[in-house]
Design a protein around this motif. Sequence first.
Motif, PDB file in Angstrom:
ATOM      1  N   LYS A   1       0.758  -1.044   0.012  1.00  0.00           N
ATOM      2  CA  LYS A   1       0.087  -0.077   0.040  1.00  0.00           C
ATOM      3  C   LYS A   1       0.815   0.945  -0.003  1.00  0.00           C
ATOM      4  O   LYS A   1       1.816   1.268   0.866  1.00  0.00           O
ATOM      5  CB  LYS A   1      -0.920   0.055   1.142  1.00  0.00           C
TER       6      LYS A   1
ATOM      7  N   ASP B   1      -5.606   1.289   3.420  1.00  0.00           N
ATOM      8  CA  ASP B   1      -4.925   0.540   4.427  1.00  0.00           C
ATOM      9  C   ASP B   1      -5.693  -0.654   4.545  1.00  0.00           C
ATOM     10  O   ASP B   1      -5.348  -1.946   4.430  1.00  0.00           O
ATOM     11  CB  ASP B   1      -4.524   1.035   5.687  1.00  0.00           C
TER      12      ASP B   1
ATOM     13  N   LYS C   1      -3.871   2.443  10.538  1.00  0.00           N
ATOM     14  CA  LYS C   1      -2.944   1.336   9.939  1.00  0.00           C
ATOM     15  C   LYS C   1      -2.652   0.142  10.891  1.00  0.00           C
ATOM     16  O   LYS C   1      -2.699  -0.955  10.389  1.00  0.00           O
ATOM     17  CB  LYS C   1      -1.290   1.880   9.882  1.00  0.00           C
TER      18      LYS C   1
HETATM   19 MG    MG Z   1      -3.965   7.312   5.935  1.00  0.00          MG
END
Ligand code: MG
Length: 268
Positions: A6, A174, A227
């Motif tokens: 990512k 994410d 995340k």
């Molecule tokens: Mg972000």
Amino acid sequence: MVLILKLGGDVIEQAHSSLISDLKRAASKERVVIVHGGGDEVTQIAEKLGKSQTFVVSSEGIRSRYTDAETIEIYTMVMCGKTNKKVVSSLQKGGVSAIGLSGVDGAIIRAVRKKKLIVADDRGRKRIVEGGYTGQIKSINKDLLLTLIQKGYVPVIAPVALGDEFEFLNVDADRAAAHIAGALGAKRLILLTDVAGVYLEGKLVSKMTVHEAKSVMKKVGFGMEKKLLACVEALTMGVNRAIISSGMVQNPVTRATKEERCTVVSNE
Ligand code: MG
Ligand code: ADP
């Protein structure tokens, strides 16, 4: 083997000059799927169009764009248009067979629209607001991605999902990357961002278990909380290692793969 990578918005804008060649090297060794973010550019363009953007924080402390009907149109235009094509053209320029897609194309990401959101204000008071056009990811079209990667293409996916009524839905990049990693049975998920990893009390945390990641989620600031959530989701879906690492350093993919100066979430 398949690697899910990512790229955050700042990585796209100000990546280290070695990113593309490093990515090409990675793609010659294993199959690669890229998911990109780019929320800051959505905000800038929305505001140029006279549509101011607001953000809400869920009761779990996760911050997200409040995506109303006008915002999802702008979000889709920017993410699937300018940002996605910018990433694809940089990769093509570097000799990578990148193919730009979004969660809508081939129904790669199906999601369910969140009807209501429980949001908290600065004092932690909760209220319920209309969900707008954000989605909870339900499924990934694994077959399409496998077909492409087996042919040597590198899919570059914008974080827009297809809803139950075929509407566009904003999904976090994410978390989209985590779901794709889970669906493809990837061993590793790498989230390249603008910091080396998770900092706690000024120090980079090099390793965390899922359990630790869950408890740290409430202690980190916005950006990192999502995340960590994505890493937890990835591990729950069978990914072995979720790595948060900087995209602003020399050979960022190789470095993340070697787990140098980054945060690794794993159960080992
Ligand atoms: Mg972000
Ligand atoms: P991306 O665009 O790559 O998704 P985000 O801006 O969403 O990146 O998230 C990364 C940001 O998270 C960092 O730039 C940093 O400002 C912020 N952040 C908040 N808390 C922490 C923390 N404890 N450790 C590291 N970064 C943090």
